[in-house]
Design a protein around this motif. Sequence first.
Motif, mmCIF file in Angstrom:
data_model
loop_
_atom_site.group_PDB
_atom_site.id
_atom_site.type_symbol
_atom_site.label_atom_id
_atom_site.label_comp_id
_atom_site.label_asym_id
_atom_site.label_seq_id
_atom_site.Cartn_x
_atom_site.Cartn_y
_atom_site.Cartn_z
ATOM 1 N N PHE A 176 7.748 -0.519 -1.096
ATOM 2 C CA PHE A 176 6.711 0.263 -0.433
ATOM 3 C C PHE A 176 5.374 -0.448 -0.554
ATOM 4 C CE2 PHE A 176 3.458 3.632 -0.736
ATOM 5 C CZ PHE A 176 3.571 4.136 0.533
ATOM 6 N N GLY A 198 3.857 -1.984 2.723
ATOM 7 C CA GLY A 198 2.841 -1.024 3.107
ATOM 8 C C GLY A 198 3.381 0.028 4.036
ATOM 9 N N LYS A 199 4.673 0.061 4.201
ATOM 10 C CA LYS A 199 5.252 1.065 5.081
ATOM 11 C C LYS A 199 6.257 1.868 4.303
ATOM 12 C CE LYS A 199 4.766 -1.079 9.531
ATOM 13 N NZ LYS A 199 5.456 -1.835 10.524
ATOM 14 N N ARG A 200 6.593 3.001 4.850
ATOM 15 C CA ARG A 200 7.512 3.831 4.108
ATOM 16 C C ARG A 200 8.953 3.540 4.473
ATOM 17 N NH1 ARG A 200 5.588 9.799 3.069
ATOM 18 N NH2 ARG A 200 3.764 8.737 3.848
ATOM 19 N N LEU A 250 -2.380 5.907 7.064
ATOM 20 C CA LEU A 250 -1.136 5.166 7.207
ATOM 21 C C LEU A 250 -0.408 5.623 8.459
ATOM 22 C CD1 LEU A 250 0.067 3.186 5.025
ATOM 23 C CD2 LEU A 250 1.824 4.931 4.782
ATOM 24 N N ASP A 285 0.625 3.662 11.668
ATOM 25 C CA ASP A 285 2.016 3.695 12.074
ATOM 26 C C ASP A 285 2.173 3.967 13.558
ATOM 27 O OD1 ASP A 285 3.512 3.012 9.982
ATOM 28 O OD2 ASP A 285 4.702 4.860 9.985
#
Lengths: 897, 109
Positions: free
Chosen positions: A626, A630-632, B8, B12
Amino acid sequence: MGASLPPKEANLFKLIVKSYETKQYKKGLKAADTILKKFPNHGETLSMKGLTLNCMDRKSEAYELVRLGLKNDLKSHVCWHVYGLLYRSDREYREAIKCYRNALRIDPDNIEILRDLSLLQAQMRDLEGFVETRQQLLTLKPNHRMNWIGFAVAHHLNLNGSKAVDILEAYEGTLDDDYPPENERCEHGEMLLYKISLLEECGFPERALEELHKKESKIVDKLDYKEQEALLLLKLGRFEEGEKLFRVLLAMNPDNYRYYEGLQRCLGLYSENGQYTADEIDRLENLYRVLAHQYSRSSAVKRIPLDFLRDDKFREAAEYYIRPLLTKGVPSLFSDLYPLYDHPGKADILGELVLKLEQSLKSTGGYPGSVEKEPPSTLMWTLFYLAQHYDRRGQYDMALTKIDEAIEHTPTVIDLYCVKSRILKHAGDLVAAAALADEARCMDLADRYVNSECVKRMLQADQVALAEKTAVLFTKDGEQHNNLYDMQCMWYELASGESYLRQGELGRALKKFLAVEKHYADITEDQFDFHSYCLRKMTLRTYVEMLKFQDRLHSHAYFRKAACGAIRCYLKLYDSPLKSASEEDDAMSKLPPSQKKKLKQKLRKAEARAKKEAEVKIEESNATSFAKSGKRHVKPVDPDPHGEKLIQIEDPLAEASKYLKLLLKHSSDCLETHLLSFEVNMRKQKILLALQAIKHLMRLDADDPKSHLCLIKFFHKVDSLPTPVTDTEKLIWGVLEAERPAFSQLHGQSLIEANNSFLEKHRESLMHRAAVAELLYVLEPNKKAEAVKLIEDSVNDLISINGGQGNVRSWKLNDCITVHKLLETTLVDHDAASRWKVRCAEYFLYSTYFRGIQSSANNQIQKSPANGAVGLNASEDSSLSSNGRLEKLNALKDLHI
Amino acid sequence: MEAGDEALEMVDSKDLQQQSKALDKLTDHVEDRQLDSSRVQTAMASIYASKEADLQAMRMREKELAAVKINAADIDIIANELEVDKKVAERTLREHKGDAVAAIRHLLN
């Protein structure tokens, strides 16, 4: 859509759909929730919310919502469509098709649903359905180009090429004369070439050629135009025109082997099996002499004559071909000439020829008859060639002498070590081969090929842990071992699986084999996107070719190996089931009760601890990934990395049958497929399927010892069956009665007699004798001594090789190992087995299996470290540190990858 | 934390939008050109003419097969012993006029 809602909410509903299409899921979710606040039971909204959640990786909620939505509004095509999309995203295509069909029942003319349905039908190869759906689409929207093309392709796939041509012509009839406009010329040209290839496929080469000429101005791909034209002329027997055209093509690319073939065909000088009369050879020679003059820079024009020339002319041409390549130092020279070793007599000539060069180089420093001095490297490459030559002929001693000489000459050339490693592998010393490959690897740490070669050798020597560490040096950071899976690195997975299987670690072996199977399933999946893309882009010929490739995908060798490996694992599992709970209980029952309790508690605690640790690890790795990306986007962690669950299955034979079915469907011309089918079905007591295997084995190769084994074993088993009672048994009996006369081997003789006549037919061959001996023991267990004698009386003949020095014997190392195992485990005669071992140790000096005197199993100390035998006996870890370079490499890795 | 999450999320979705746009560009989604519809009609008619005859022949064959008398137990035995679909077993049996041995021998090849 959303019709039952008041205007405000209906607009919101449209927003959901739009957000879904533009991938703004968060927005869509908000809109859905707003509607649901007022109408909590609105089916279509619930469904769309589910679909949106599905794209946000909330699978279980998604299914729940979509199902609820459908329940609330069974009459909505939207709900059914969404349900189908959900299934499609999970690759459950059959279910998805059902959903689409339900949706179409409600709204039969919905173009979007029809289009989605047609994609699935193409994917599943429901070709009749595909034709039907494509027809509906065309009927609904006949003025769209793509619908015409789609309908034509559907007919083509459904094996109705001429219908496809009709459709394309009808489509052309709708176009204006000045078609196509400038920006669609490529697409239109592709369509025309597709139509022409269809005409040819349907058996109308004249029409195809006529059409080609007529549409010349509209076909953009000029090279392809010429190639098609030449091939069609050839097919029509218009050889003179064809010849001219192939010469034109050759002038464009004088290294294209297909053009040379076409030219030869036009001149009536081509034979499939490469056999020519003396007169033909003369004419071919003249042809290529002229061509070589014309295209002096082409290597094809020099190489091709080696295939048809014979004897002295071959010798002359080969020398002319080889000399400059040795001077230049082309490492692949041997691979280039390798196919010639299957031509009668040519191997001898090549050997003599290169030996002569070697002698001359050593004595005069130049080629025979030449005053010019060669550079020193020429001798090294000559020795390099000779080593590979002797290796190919099974003269490992000579091969090693030559390669050692080459290494002494120039110790810095990596290829020499790779070849030496390969020779040792063939000679049967896998450990030394791996060590040498590692030495080669250390000479250039940035070379992925050498690294891979080394990994493969390590796996062949069953050094899996070391191999894994070495392989990982070239994978991306972080992911490490998983990366090999993600990259679909199948050679690695197969070699690793084979090694685990040899070592009896069935879980890990299965894990690797099934990974390969999974890759193939993924490749099948990958075609999905092309069904719409190719029709739109008009790359029709490539598209159809790709579909045909996909249809044969599972006949590829890697898949076959993986499936065979997996089936072998399952057979082993069935034959010797896991030492499961019951055995552990046995061990425990011997302890006094108080200790038993303690032990159990201890075990439970240890288990809990291990579980916790694993969870923490997963979380950690998630956290790091993660932080990094930097993304889930979290990768699911494999809950069973070592395949422990894979071996805890109820019915290994049922699992084996799954893969067997794929083999039977896609590799039905492989002996191995039916050998495995026989093994599986005999264990499953499926007499008829075993019979089917036997029939195929007889069809493919009735003289193969393994086929013979299966045949006799099968009828031996059949003869011992009780008289049929049930309907099933009676029916099976009836089939056997009807089929038995088809086996000519058994005509008018007992099984024992049939076994004997097989021996008479193949008296000289070791493996045939071994099969007969095994059966002798099966049919008449009291004749064990006779069976053993039959094997021990086999003679290992010398095969002399003209021109070369030394001789080769006829037995193969792997066969002898098989025979040893047969003596040891099937015939259970340990004395005979050890006698066999001693005997084979003399034939195979380098074999570690037989502990030959030259093998690393016997003398690690004598070999110098330069030969890579250091640390062979040491554990894998210590040999890793003994070369000391792996750690250093870890530090360097970022630099060169 | 909340704010961070939100940011975020923004990144995204922007990311995704860009991806989606890039993908559209790559696949170059253009609406098809419209064809001349009167010519289309004549073309359509010529295609459909021959289809009826094929269908008729197929229906006849199906009818014939459906009339064959077969033993239901045989279907199960064939399906079970040869590990084939029951539909395949039944059809083969019908094609061989209910002769189970002949049907099995056909399937073995």
